[in-house]
Design a protein around this motif. Structure first.
Motif, PDB file in Angstrom:
ATOM      1  N   LEU A 202      65.208  60.062  79.440  1.00 55.45           N
ATOM      2  CA  LEU A 202      64.988  60.164  80.882  1.00 55.45           C
ATOM      3  C   LEU A 202      66.149  59.539  81.654  1.00 55.45           C
ATOM      4  N   PHE A 203      66.611  58.367  81.233  1.00 56.45           N
ATOM      5  CA  PHE A 203      67.713  57.704  81.930  1.00 56.45           C
ATOM      6  C   PHE A 203      69.002  58.529  81.852  1.00 56.45           C
ATOM      7  N   GLN A 204      69.262  59.097  80.680  1.00 57.91           N
ATOM      8  CA  GLN A 204      70.469  59.915  80.527  1.00 57.91           C
ATOM      9  C   GLN A 204      70.390  61.183  81.379  1.00 57.91           C
ATOM     10  N   SER A 205      69.201  61.799  81.439  1.00 60.28           N
ATOM     11  CA  SER A 205      69.029  62.994  82.269  1.00 60.28           C
ATOM     12  C   SER A 205      69.227  62.655  83.741  1.00 60.28           C
ATOM     13  N   TRP A 206      68.676  61.535  84.157  1.00 56.63           N
ATOM     14  CA  TRP A 206      68.814  61.119  85.560  1.00 56.63           C
ATOM     15  C   TRP A 206      70.266  60.788  85.885  1.00 56.63           C
ATOM     16  N   LEU A 207      70.932  60.058  85.000  1.00 57.01           N
ATOM     17  CA  LEU A 207      72.319  59.670  85.238  1.00 57.01           C
ATOM     18  C   LEU A 207      73.214  60.893  85.341  1.00 57.01           C
ATOM     19  N   GLN A 208      72.987  61.881  84.498  1.00 53.36           N
ATOM     20  CA  GLN A 208      73.775  63.115  84.558  1.00 53.36           C
ATOM     21  C   GLN A 208      73.525  63.846  85.885  1.00 53.36           C
ATOM     22  N   ALA A 209      72.277  63.881  86.346  1.00 54.95           N
ATOM     23  CA  ALA A 209      71.962  64.539  87.614  1.00 54.95           C
ATOM     24  C   ALA A 209      72.612  63.823  88.793  1.00 54.95           C
ATOM     25  N   MET A 210      72.798  62.505  88.676  1.00 51.59           N
ATOM     26  CA  MET A 210      73.405  61.713  89.750  1.00 51.59           C
ATOM     27  C   MET A 210      74.931  61.641  89.629  1.00 51.59           C
ATOM     28  N   GLY A 211      75.498  62.525  88.826  1.00 52.46           N
ATOM     29  CA  GLY A 211      76.954  62.594  88.710  1.00 52.46           C
ATOM     30  C   GLY A 211      77.576  61.455  87.932  1.00 52.46           C
ATOM     31  N   GLY A 212      76.779  60.753  87.133  1.00 48.63           N
ATOM     32  CA  GLY A 212      77.311  59.666  86.313  1.00 48.63           C
ATOM     33  C   GLY A 212      77.479  58.349  87.037  1.00 48.63           C
ATOM     34  N   LYS A 213      77.048  58.277  88.291  1.00 47.87           N
ATOM     35  CA  LYS A 213      77.192  57.033  89.061  1.00 47.87           C
ATOM     36  C   LYS A 213      76.120  56.037  88.626  1.00 47.87           C
ATOM     37  N   LEU A 214      76.549  54.882  88.134  1.00 44.98           N
ATOM     38  CA  LEU A 214      75.616  53.851  87.672  1.00 44.98           C
ATOM     39  C   LEU A 214      75.117  53.014  88.841  1.00 44.98           C
ATOM     40  N   PRO A 215      73.858  52.638  88.852  1.00 41.03           N
ATOM     41  CA  PRO A 215      73.385  51.692  89.863  1.00 41.03           C
ATOM     42  C   PRO A 215      73.918  50.299  89.551  1.00 41.03           C
ATOM     43  N   LYS A 216      74.055  49.479  90.582  1.00 39.72           N
ATOM     44  CA  LYS A 216      74.505  48.103  90.358  1.00 39.72           C
ATOM     45  C   LYS A 216      73.384  47.247  89.777  1.00 39.72           C
ATOM     46  N   ALA A 217      72.154  47.570  90.149  1.00 43.06           N
ATOM     47  CA  ALA A 217      71.007  46.818  89.644  1.00 43.06           C
ATOM     48  C   ALA A 217      69.813  47.756  89.507  1.00 43.06           C
ATOM     49  N   ILE A 218      68.969  47.473  88.538  1.00 47.10           N
ATOM     50  CA  ILE A 218      67.742  48.248  88.346  1.00 47.10           C
ATOM     51  C   ILE A 218      66.590  47.278  88.137  1.00 47.10           C
ATOM     52  N   ILE A 219      65.481  47.531  88.806  1.00 48.32           N
ATOM     53  CA  ILE A 219      64.313  46.655  88.762  1.00 48.32           C
ATOM     54  C   ILE A 219      63.177  47.392  88.062  1.00 48.32           C
ATOM     55  N   THR A 220      62.593  46.758  87.033  1.00 45.22           N
ATOM     56  CA  THR A 220      61.513  47.377  86.265  1.00 45.22           C
ATOM     57  C   THR A 220      60.448  46.335  85.952  1.00 45.22           C
ATOM     58  N   ASP A 221      59.391  46.769  85.233  1.00 45.49           N
ATOM     59  CA  ASP A 221      58.425  45.812  84.715  1.00 45.49           C
ATOM     60  C   ASP A 221      58.978  45.213  83.422  1.00 45.49           C
ATOM     61  N   GLN A 222      58.117  44.535  82.664  1.00 46.13           N
ATOM     62  CA  GLN A 222      58.585  43.793  81.494  1.00 46.13           C
ATOM     63  C   GLN A 222      58.474  44.576  80.196  1.00 46.13           C
ATOM     64  N   ASP A 223      58.388  45.884  80.279  1.00 46.94           N
ATOM     65  CA  ASP A 223      58.282  46.715  79.077  1.00 46.94           C
ATOM     66  C   ASP A 223      59.545  46.572  78.229  1.00 46.94           C
ATOM     67  N   PRO A 224      59.424  46.096  76.974  1.00 45.04           N
ATOM     68  CA  PRO A 224      60.615  45.916  76.126  1.00 45.04           C
ATOM     69  C   PRO A 224      61.323  47.226  75.807  1.00 45.04           C
ATOM     70  N   ALA A 225      60.577  48.353  75.755  1.00 47.51           N
ATOM     71  CA  ALA A 225      61.209  49.645  75.483  1.00 47.51           C
ATOM     72  C   ALA A 225      62.115  50.048  76.645  1.00 47.51           C
TER      73      ALA A 225
END
Length: 292
Positions: A202-225
């Protein structure tokens, strides 16, 4: 027998007078026996029946989450050791039900994506299929999501809390905030599971759709996966945990401290919400430290 060549067995025959007779009995085992408290976990002792499947399916159709369905079975049986199956059996059965229903819905979803792409050249979608060519996960993002991400994509929130769809598939939206402090969507996906591989796809698909631009920060829950997938796909992105999920853990992790110190909640919130710098947080935490 196949694992440690255990010879323990009992052989019973029925004689001519309709009586059962033990012909062979070997008591000695070549391994340690399962304790009574864990014997219900053995595959030979687990039976997820058709009636269980019907009840589970009806509860899921009523919008009841999988965890609550399993709690119902546990309470109804009088404990997990009396259910006759384990959580994994129920979840596997649910997955099979989802697979059976996926065919028609997957085709409808694919046609929808194709129609969207015909009307919007910048609409992007991706699908993942298994070895039997069945849809397992999907991702999509429209032109507005891409424009918004280009302008406001420094910080992204990702969460899979919600599973209210018919197939109990985790819904994973990529969300940001614009200059009016409004939530905006950078794309979303439906996942078949919540493994590292699922999130990486999912992350790779999203990153490709966004033209490869990485976010500076990402906020998630505590899921280790999720954390492992972020480290793999976004190695240079700062990963932070969602404050809401941290607050939800307070009673569990610090219940004793909260009960013994009525002012702890206010002191803790001041440390978290009133500090802009790490040093400021540490200093205020030391002043209000009541955990010793």
């Amino acid at each position: 027998m196949t694992r440690c060549d255990c010879k323990a067995k009992i052989v019973v025959h029925k004689n001519g007078s309709d009586r059962w007779e033990v012909k062979t009995f070997v008591e000695a085992h070549s391994h340690n026996l399962m304790s009574p408290s864990k014997v219900h976990c053995l595959r030979s002792h687990r039976h997820f029946t058709d009636s269980h499947k019907v009840v589970m399916d009806n509860m899921r159709k009523a919008g009841i989450g999988t965890a609550k369905v399993l709690n119902f079975f546990t309470n109804e049986a009088g404990g997990p050791e009396k259910m006759g199956f384990i959580d994994e059996d129920a979840r596997n059965a649910l997955k099979l039900q989802r697979h059976d229903k996926h065919g028609k819905s997957a085709q409808e979803l694919l046609l929808y994506f194709q129609n969207k792409q015909r009307n919007d050249d910048n609409f992007t979608y991706a699908i993942q299929i298994d070895n039997e060519c069945r849809l397992t996960s999907c991702f999509w993002a429209d032109n507005i999501s891409k424009i918004d991400y280009e302008a406001f994509g420094d910080v992204v929130c990702f969460d899979t809390t919600y599973k209210t769809n018919e197939f109990d598939m985790p819904f994973g939206p990529f969300v940001g905030v614009n200059h009016h402090k409004q939530s905006i969507l950078f794309g979303a996906g439906l996942l078949f599971g919540e493994t590292i591989e699922d999130f990486e796809w999912l992350f790779q698909s999203w990153l490709q759709a966004m033209g490869g631009k990485l976010p500076k920060a990402i906020i998630t829950d505590q899921d280790p996966a999720i954390a492992a997938a972020i480290a793999s796909v976004f190695p240079n992105t700062e990963h932070r945990l969602c404050m809401w999920h941290i607050v939800q853990k307070l009673p569990e992790k610090l219940g004793k401290v909260i009960n013994e110190n009525p002012s702890f909640n206010n002191d803790w919130r001041n440390c978290v919400y009133m500090c802009d710098e790490e040093a400021e947080f540490d200093a205020l935490w030391d002043v209000n430290d009541t955990t010793e």
